[in-house]
Motif scaffolding. Structure first.
Motif, PDB file in Angstrom:
ATOM      1  N   GLY A   1      -2.471  -2.875  -1.057  1.00 58.88           N
ATOM      2  CA  GLY A   1      -3.111  -1.600  -1.372  1.00 58.88           C
ATOM      3  C   GLY A   1      -2.717  -1.211  -2.779  1.00 58.88           C
ATOM      4  O   GLY A   1      -1.615  -1.537  -3.225  1.00 58.88           O
ATOM      5  N   PHE A   2      -3.609  -0.529  -3.472  1.00 62.88           N
ATOM      6  CA  PHE A   2      -3.337  -0.168  -4.860  1.00 62.88           C
ATOM      7  C   PHE A   2      -3.333   1.350  -5.033  1.00 62.88           C
ATOM      8  O   PHE A   2      -3.555   1.864  -6.124  1.00 62.88           O
ATOM      9  CB  PHE A   2      -4.357  -0.866  -5.771  1.00 62.88           C
ATOM     10  CG  PHE A   2      -4.257  -2.374  -5.664  1.00 62.88           C
ATOM     11  CD1 PHE A   2      -3.342  -3.071  -6.445  1.00 62.88           C
ATOM     12  CD2 PHE A   2      -5.018  -3.083  -4.745  1.00 62.88           C
ATOM     13  CE1 PHE A   2      -3.203  -4.453  -6.324  1.00 62.88           C
ATOM     14  CE2 PHE A   2      -4.893  -4.460  -4.601  1.00 62.88           C
ATOM     15  CZ  PHE A   2      -3.992  -5.150  -5.402  1.00 62.88           C
ATOM     16  N   ASP A   3      -3.055   2.047  -3.936  1.00 60.60           N
ATOM     17  CA  ASP A   3      -3.071   3.516  -3.969  1.00 60.60           C
ATOM     18  C   ASP A   3      -1.725   4.125  -4.320  1.00 60.60           C
ATOM     19  O   ASP A   3      -1.570   5.345  -4.306  1.00 60.60           O
ATOM     20  CB  ASP A   3      -3.618   4.084  -2.648  1.00 60.60           C
ATOM     21  CG  ASP A   3      -3.099   3.368  -1.421  1.00 60.60           C
ATOM     22  OD1 ASP A   3      -2.199   2.515  -1.551  1.00 60.60           O
ATOM     23  OD2 ASP A   3      -3.599   3.659  -0.309  1.00 60.60           O
ATOM     24  N   ALA A   4      -0.736   3.289  -4.671  1.00 57.87           N
ATOM     25  CA  ALA A   4       0.509   3.818  -5.248  1.00 57.87           C
ATOM     26  C   ALA A   4       0.357   3.992  -6.760  1.00 57.87           C
ATOM     27  O   ALA A   4       1.285   4.421  -7.444  1.00 57.87           O
ATOM     28  CB  ALA A   4       1.682   2.884  -4.943  1.00 57.87           C
TER      29      ALA A   4
ATOM     30  N   GLN B   1       9.893   5.332  -0.246  1.00 56.00           N
ATOM     31  CA  GLN B   1      10.162   5.805  -1.608  1.00 56.00           C
ATOM     32  C   GLN B   1       9.699   7.251  -1.733  1.00 56.00           C
ATOM     33  O   GLN B   1       8.640   7.611  -1.212  1.00 56.00           O
ATOM     34  CB  GLN B   1       9.412   4.943  -2.628  1.00 56.00           C
ATOM     35  CG  GLN B   1       9.719   3.452  -2.530  1.00 56.00           C
ATOM     36  CD  GLN B   1      11.145   3.123  -2.891  1.00 56.00           C
ATOM     37  OE1 GLN B   1      11.669   3.613  -3.889  1.00 56.00           O
ATOM     38  NE2 GLN B   1      11.797   2.321  -2.058  1.00 56.00           N
ATOM     39  N   ALA B   2      10.468   8.045  -2.453  1.00 56.05           N
ATOM     40  CA  ALA B   2      10.144   9.466  -2.597  1.00 56.05           C
ATOM     41  C   ALA B   2       8.844   9.645  -3.380  1.00 56.05           C
ATOM     42  O   ALA B   2       8.515   8.831  -4.252  1.00 56.05           O
ATOM     43  CB  ALA B   2      11.279  10.172  -3.327  1.00 56.05           C
ATOM     44  N   PRO B   3       8.118  10.739  -3.095  1.00 56.67           N
ATOM     45  CA  PRO B   3       6.949  11.059  -3.934  1.00 56.67           C
ATOM     46  C   PRO B   3       7.415  11.155  -5.388  1.00 56.67           C
ATOM     47  O   PRO B   3       8.511  11.653  -5.644  1.00 56.67           O
ATOM     48  CB  PRO B   3       6.507  12.432  -3.403  1.00 56.67           C
ATOM     49  CG  PRO B   3       7.091  12.546  -2.033  1.00 56.67           C
ATOM     50  CD  PRO B   3       8.350  11.720  -2.034  1.00 56.67           C
TER      51      PRO B   3
ATOM     52  N   ASP C   1       0.870  -1.183   0.000  1.00 59.11           N
ATOM     53  CA  ASP C   1       0.000   0.000   0.000  1.00 59.11           C
ATOM     54  C   ASP C   1       0.912   1.241   0.000  1.00 59.11           C
ATOM     55  O   ASP C   1       2.016   1.194   0.539  1.00 59.11           O
ATOM     56  CB  ASP C   1      -0.864  -0.030   1.269  1.00 59.11           C
ATOM     57  CG  ASP C   1      -1.945   1.049   1.283  1.00 59.11           C
ATOM     58  OD1 ASP C   1      -3.106   0.718   0.977  1.00 59.11           O
ATOM     59  OD2 ASP C   1      -1.629   2.218   1.610  1.00 59.11           O
ATOM     60  N   VAL C   2       0.446   2.329  -0.592  1.00 56.49           N
ATOM     61  CA  VAL C   2       1.307   3.518  -0.684  1.00 56.49           C
ATOM     62  C   VAL C   2       1.572   4.141   0.692  1.00 56.49           C
ATOM     63  O   VAL C   2       2.537   4.873   0.876  1.00 56.49           O
ATOM     64  CB  VAL C   2       0.716   4.569  -1.663  1.00 56.49           C
ATOM     65  CG1 VAL C   2      -0.415   5.379  -1.020  1.00 56.49           C
ATOM     66  CG2 VAL C   2       1.811   5.493  -2.203  1.00 56.49           C
ATOM     67  N   HIS C   3       0.698   3.822   1.651  1.00 58.18           N
ATOM     68  CA  HIS C   3       0.882   4.326   3.015  1.00 58.18           C
ATOM     69  C   HIS C   3       1.585   3.272   3.867  1.00 58.18           C
ATOM     70  O   HIS C   3       1.353   2.067   3.678  1.00 58.18           O
ATOM     71  CB  HIS C   3      -0.485   4.655   3.642  1.00 58.18           C
ATOM     72  CG  HIS C   3      -1.282   5.649   2.854  1.00 58.18           C
ATOM     73  ND1 HIS C   3      -2.256   5.268   1.964  1.00 58.18           N
ATOM     74  CD2 HIS C   3      -1.210   6.996   2.807  1.00 58.18           C
ATOM     75  CE1 HIS C   3      -2.786   6.360   1.401  1.00 58.18           C
ATOM     76  NE2 HIS C   3      -2.162   7.422   1.896  1.00 58.18           N
TER      77      HIS C   3
ATOM     78  N   PRO D   1      -5.757   9.307  -6.157  1.00 56.95           N
ATOM     79  CA  PRO D   1      -5.792  10.698  -5.675  1.00 56.95           C
ATOM     80  C   PRO D   1      -5.127  10.925  -4.315  1.00 56.95           C
ATOM     81  O   PRO D   1      -4.946  12.068  -3.921  1.00 56.95           O
ATOM     82  CB  PRO D   1      -7.299  10.986  -5.572  1.00 56.95           C
ATOM     83  CG  PRO D   1      -7.921   9.651  -5.292  1.00 56.95           C
ATOM     84  CD  PRO D   1      -7.073   8.649  -6.052  1.00 56.95           C
ATOM     85  N   LEU D   2      -4.781   9.887  -3.579  1.00 58.26           N
ATOM     86  CA  LEU D   2      -4.301  10.089  -2.206  1.00 58.26           C
ATOM     87  C   LEU D   2      -2.784  10.186  -2.058  1.00 58.26           C
ATOM     88  O   LEU D   2      -2.291  10.388  -0.952  1.00 58.26           O
ATOM     89  CB  LEU D   2      -4.843   8.983  -1.280  1.00 58.26           C
ATOM     90  CG  LEU D   2      -6.108   9.356  -0.497  1.00 58.26           C
ATOM     91  CD1 LEU D   2      -7.229   9.790  -1.419  1.00 58.26           C
ATOM     92  CD2 LEU D   2      -6.565   8.230   0.398  1.00 58.26           C
ATOM     93  N   ALA D   3      -2.034   9.992  -3.153  1.00 53.57           N
ATOM     94  CA  ALA D   3      -0.571  10.048  -3.028  1.00 53.57           C
ATOM     95  C   ALA D   3       0.022  10.501  -4.357  1.00 53.57           C
ATOM     96  O   ALA D   3      -0.712  10.742  -5.316  1.00 53.57           O
ATOM     97  CB  ALA D   3      -0.031   8.682  -2.627  1.00 53.57           C
ATOM     98  N   GLN D   4       1.338  10.624  -4.388  1.00 60.26           N
ATOM     99  CA  GLN D   4       2.027  11.128  -5.587  1.00 60.26           C
ATOM    100  C   GLN D   4       2.918  10.076  -6.227  1.00 60.26           C
ATOM    101  O   GLN D   4       3.794  10.380  -7.018  1.00 60.26           O
ATOM    102  CB  GLN D   4       2.860  12.366  -5.234  1.00 60.26           C
ATOM    103  CG  GLN D   4       2.035  13.559  -4.770  1.00 60.26           C
ATOM    104  CD  GLN D   4       1.531  13.408  -3.352  1.00 60.26           C
ATOM    105  OE1 GLN D   4       2.255  12.971  -2.473  1.00 60.26           O
ATOM    106  NE2 GLN D   4       0.267  13.750  -3.114  1.00 60.26           N
TER     107      GLN D   4
END
Ligand SMILES: [Zn+2]
Length: 314
Positions: A249-252, A215-217, A164-166, A257-260
């Motif tokens: 999680g698939f928000d990477a 990991q960096a944005p 997950d991106v978080h 919309p929740l991350a860069q």
């Protein structure tokens, strides 16, 4: 060939987070529709998740937390602990079924009935701390599944990869002093919840069995995939897990919309293949994947399709 399980429940749609909340029932509707349209659903064995015994929730949580979540929801609360964790009347049953679905998937895989499984549940779990609901999460599904495998199914070592991106603060904290569960995370940093620096490697007896790959944005497929290849999998190999759990999680995804972070859908295919290859070589192919975040409906559905396809067709 042993089958791939797909665990979900209509109960998950009844966890109502209110208008405008990104962690919404439409996520599962989109994902279900996509798996049906692609025909992939026919390759999967579907199981309806059931609420679990509250005793199992207490495998990863203080009993008081389980009771206070139940009490608050029963009393009509619409928000728990931290302000972003919204709930409705059916949220306790949904959250209990999310953990119950994870437990059922682990049971089936360890019994050899399924080789792998994907649990399409909500609410997600990896931000939930031992005694705190946070970040849309009530109970830590992956931590409960890991503990269940150890306590009731005789496993000694379980590895968790969280992509997950978080950062999965809850999962890390639950296991950071425990050398029997290896928690590894790929995540954007800095980002909510603020934990997950590279120097966080576990504590006390658990020193060395936490691995964070911040990991960096703006990072993309190449950075994330090489972190998995160069840092996580070699450490998993030394750890010799008997089961690989994924906090999927698939928000990477680049459209989330929740991350860069800028992962493409194909990165999820690659990451999943690397996990299944690892599992085939080191833990009898056993992978149980639990849905965490992912908030752009199309990107989520597409990425889950790539992920489940790679679980089912290695
Ligand atoms: Zn997330």
């Amino acid at each position: 060939m042993a089958r791939t399980g797909f665990v979900s429940s209509a109960l998950f749609l009844r966890h109502d987070t209110g208008p405008g909340h990104p962690e919404r029932a439409a996520r599962l509707v989109a994902l279900d529709r996509r798996l049906a349209q692609s025909g992939l659903v026919e390759e999967l064995e579907r199981l309806e998740a059931q609420p679990c015994d509250p005793e199992f929730l207490a495998l990863a949580h203080d009993r008081r937390h389980v009771e206070s979540v139940a009490r608050a929801i029963h009393a009509g609360a619409r928000v728990l602990d931290e302000g972003d964790t919204r709930v409705s009347a059916d949220s306790f049953r949904a959250a209990s079924a999310a953990a119950g679905g994870a437990i059922s998937a682990v049971e089936k895989v360890l019994a050899g009935e399924w080789r792998r499984a994907f649990v399409a549940a909500r609410p997600p779990g990896h931000h939930a701390e031992r005694a705190l609901a946070m970040g849309f999460c009530l109970f830590n599904n992956v931590a409960i599944a890991a503990r269940y495998a150890q306590r009731f199914l005789g496993l000694e070592r379980v590895a968790i990869l969280d992509f997950d991106v978080h950062h999965g603060n809850g999962t890390q904290h639950i296991f950071e002093e425990d050398a029997s569960v290896f928690y590894a995370s790929l995540h954007q940093y800095p980002l909510y919840p603020g934990t997950g620096a590279a120097g966080e490697r576990g504590k006390g007896m658990g020193a060395g069995t936490t691995r964070n790959c911040p990991q960096a944005p703006g990072a993309g497929d190449a950075q994330w995939i090489s972190a998995l290849e160069d840092f996580v999998l070699p450490e998993f190999e030394q750890f010799k897990p008997q089961l690989l759990l994924l906090s999927a999680g698939f928000d990477a995804h680049e459209r989330d919309p929740l991350a860069q972070t800028k992962l493409t859908t194909d990165a999820y295919r690659r990451i999943t293949q690397m996990c299944t290859q690892f599992a085939d070589a080191h833990c009898q192919g056993r992978v149980v994947s639990l849905l965490e975040g992912g908030y752009d409906l199309d990107a989520l559905a597409e990425s889950v399709e790539a992920h489940v396809q790679s679980l089912a067709r290695p």
